[in-house]
Design an enzyme around this catalytic site. Structure first.
Site, PDB file in Angstrom:
ATOM      1  N   GLU A 173       0.789  -1.243   0.000  1.00 52.56           N
ATOM      2  CA  GLU A 173       0.000   0.000   0.000  1.00 52.56           C
ATOM      3  C   GLU A 173       0.820   1.293   0.000  1.00 52.56           C
ATOM      4  O   GLU A 173       0.609   2.167   0.835  1.00 52.56           O
ATOM      5  CB  GLU A 173      -0.943   0.000   1.210  1.00 52.56           C
ATOM      6  CG  GLU A 173      -1.874  -1.196   1.242  1.00 52.56           C
ATOM      7  CD  GLU A 173      -2.777  -1.226   2.485  1.00 52.56           C
ATOM      8  OE1 GLU A 173      -2.598  -0.383   3.364  1.00 52.56           O
ATOM      9  OE2 GLU A 173      -3.651  -2.093   2.547  1.00 52.56           O
ATOM     10  N   GLU A 277      -5.844 -11.119  -1.091  1.00 55.34           N
ATOM     11  CA  GLU A 277      -6.653 -10.978   0.130  1.00 55.34           C
ATOM     12  C   GLU A 277      -8.137 -10.988  -0.225  1.00 55.34           C
ATOM     13  O   GLU A 277      -8.902 -10.113   0.190  1.00 55.34           O
ATOM     14  CB  GLU A 277      -6.294  -9.664   0.856  1.00 55.34           C
ATOM     15  CG  GLU A 277      -4.815  -9.531   1.146  1.00 55.34           C
ATOM     16  CD  GLU A 277      -4.444  -8.251   1.894  1.00 55.34           C
ATOM     17  OE1 GLU A 277      -5.336  -7.570   2.427  1.00 55.34           O
ATOM     18  OE2 GLU A 277      -3.243  -7.945   1.934  1.00 55.34           O
TER      19      GLU A 277
HETATM   20  C1  XIL Z   1      -6.000  -6.894   8.515  1.00 61.50           C
HETATM   21  C2  XIL Z   1      -6.217  -8.120   9.389  1.00 61.50           C
HETATM   22  O1  XIL Z   1      -7.073  -9.000   8.710  1.00 61.50           O
HETATM   23  C3  XIL Z   1      -6.824  -7.711  10.722  1.00 61.50           C
HETATM   24  O2  XIL Z   1      -6.868  -8.838  11.602  1.00 61.50           O
HETATM   25  C4  XIL Z   1      -6.007  -6.597  11.356  1.00 61.50           C
HETATM   26  O3  XIL Z   1      -6.640  -6.152  12.526  1.00 61.50           O
HETATM   27  C5  XIL Z   1      -5.824  -5.441  10.400  1.00 61.50           C
HETATM   28  O4  XIL Z   1      -5.246  -5.906   9.188  1.00 61.50           O
HETATM   29  N1  XIL Z   1      -4.888  -4.997   3.924  1.00 61.50           N
HETATM   30  C6  XIL Z   1      -3.824  -5.771   4.321  1.00 61.50           C
HETATM   31  C7  XIL Z   1      -3.989  -6.704   5.466  1.00 61.50           C
HETATM   32  O5  XIL Z   1      -2.782  -5.778   3.647  1.00 61.50           O
HETATM   33  O6  XIL Z   1      -2.810  -6.868   6.188  1.00 61.50           O
HETATM   34  C8  XIL Z   1      -5.104  -6.260   6.389  1.00 61.50           C
HETATM   35  O7  XIL Z   1      -5.296  -7.271   7.363  1.00 61.50           O
HETATM   36  C9  XIL Z   1      -6.363  -5.990   5.607  1.00 61.50           C
HETATM   37  C10 XIL Z   1      -6.146  -4.872   4.597  1.00 61.50           C
END
Ligand code: XIL
Length: 384
Positions: A173, A277
């Site tokens: 990001e 994701e």
């Molecule tokens: C999220 C996790 O799923 C949560 O448990 C945590 O509290 C916050 O982060 N983008 C990403 C991930 O790259 O690392 C994030 O994961 C979600 C958004």
């Protein structure tokens, strides 16, 4: 790319058909179901000629040795990501402190089960310790000071798991639609923090597959910025091998033509494409979409309509949406390295608490009883 060998093929549907001939006693049926479910074919096997099918999961599953969840993961997936444990704040909570307990368990689980493994993530602006951007006196750290911390973090971590971790989300990001995110990394070091991280990771493990990962990748501005960065890196010989599209999507966003255009644009640059994701929220929203994790909305019951279960028509929309997505992934199977879900079952999804805490969402393949949902069947059916 060598893909792990999974369990024997067995058609889940024919199994369900057979057991529904309810002549045997309940006990016999139960033990038969148990034995057959244990061998039933998982998604990873169905998609083994296309791309890895991955899941992210939390460290609690490993620490509690949650056999049910671990069993699902072993059966359905051949790539794993750790949801939080490799993030800077978890693994190096202060300058001279490292935590490796759950991380080592994760890597052992991956090795024991012949899984492709992702390290998520080396450099990000979120989930970092407070002390990271401070010097010993508590003032903003100098450029030299932060470069030292960056070098130490990336080299230590990638070296420790060298030859075991297949791929790293090196930077997460850092790019926005109109330019680079104005994070502490850019403010203190400048844009070159990114290439430095890629170079270091490559130096520590020349065989690791190195990824740039981000959300809202369907947006044209972001796509163009990422493509520009990739072209520049290639021209200057900075090692980058893949682009990760997070894929936190909804039933009606993004426009999948735009999502596909980004997949194509990255593939055209010779990048391996990773959906890193994936989850599909079914909940209504009255905000602009984001996956920026610092976003937090005040709870509103009107935006949490399915506390008693998912209505059939929405369940159908969810399955249809997953099918549309997977048709695109299959179309780009030559460049598509992996499709990873951000979680396994709905009860454990971060979407229940993001961007509003305390909702009941249904974004994943397995329900709150850890049974496969219709979207699971629909994705499996594409390969049968
Ligand atoms: C999220 C996790 O799923 C949560 O448990 C945590 O509290 C916050 O982060 N983008 C990403 C991930 O790259 O690392 C994030 O994961 C979600 C958004």
């Amino acid at each position: 790319m060598s893909k792990p060998i999974k369990q024997n093929r067995m058609d889940r549907r024919s199994f369900i058909g057979k057991t529904s001939i309810a002549l045997a006693g309940i006990a016999a049926l139960k033990s038969q179901a148990f034995a057959m479910a244990a061998e039933s074919v998982g998604l990873a096997e169905l998609y083994k000629d296309d791309f890895y099918i991955g899941a992210a999961f939390g460290g609690r599953i490993l620490m509690n040795n949650d056999e049910e969840m671990l069993g699902i993961i072993k059966r359905e997936f051949n790539s794993i990501s750790s949801e939080n444990d490799f993030k800077w704040a978890s693994i190096q909570p202060s300058d001279d402190e490292w935590r490796f307990e759950v991380q080592d368990k994760f890597v052992k689980f991956g090795l024991d089960n012949n899984m492709h493994m992702l390290g998520h993530c080396l450099v990000w602006h979120s989930q970092v310790p407070r002390s990271l951007f401070r010097d010993a006196d508590g003032n903003q750290i100098s450029k030299e000071g932060l470069l030292k911390k960056l070098d130490y973090h990336v080299l230590t971590l990638v070296d420790k798991y060298k030859g075991k971790m297949n791929a790293w989300d090196v930077v997460n990001e850092a790019i926005e639609e109109r330019g680079w995110r104005n994070s502490n990394w850019v403010r203190i070091i400048g844009k070159e923090f990114m290439e430095r991280a890629f170079n270091l990771a490559h130096e520590a493990d020349p065989n690791a597959h190195l990824i740039y990962n981000d959300y809202n990748m369907d947006k044209k501005g972001k796509r163009d910025q990422v493509v520009e960065m990739v072209k520049d890196f290639k021209k200057r010989g900075i090692p980058i091998h893949g682009i990760g599209l997070q894929g936190h999507v909804g039933l009606d966003y993004p426009d999948l033509r735009e999502f596909e255009a980004s997949i194509k644009a990255f593939a055209d640059e010779g990048m391996k494409v990773h959906i890193t994701e994936l989850d599909v929220t079914v909940l209504p929203y009255d905000w602009g979409r984001t996956a920026e994790i610092s976003t937090n909305r005040e709870y509103a019951a009107s935006l949490n309509p399915y506390t008693e279960g998912l209505p059939k028509d929405v369940d159908k929309k969810l399955a249809d949406r997953y099918v549309e997505l997977f048709k695109i992934f299959l179309k780009y199977r030559d460049s598509m390295e992996r499709v990873t879900f951000w979680g396994v079952s709905d009860d454990q999804s971060w979407k229940n608490n993001f961007p509003m805490r305390g909702r009941t969402d249904y974004p994943l393949l397995f329900d709150r009883e850890h049974k496969p949902k219709s979207c699971y069947d629909a994705i499996a059916a594409l390969k049968k």
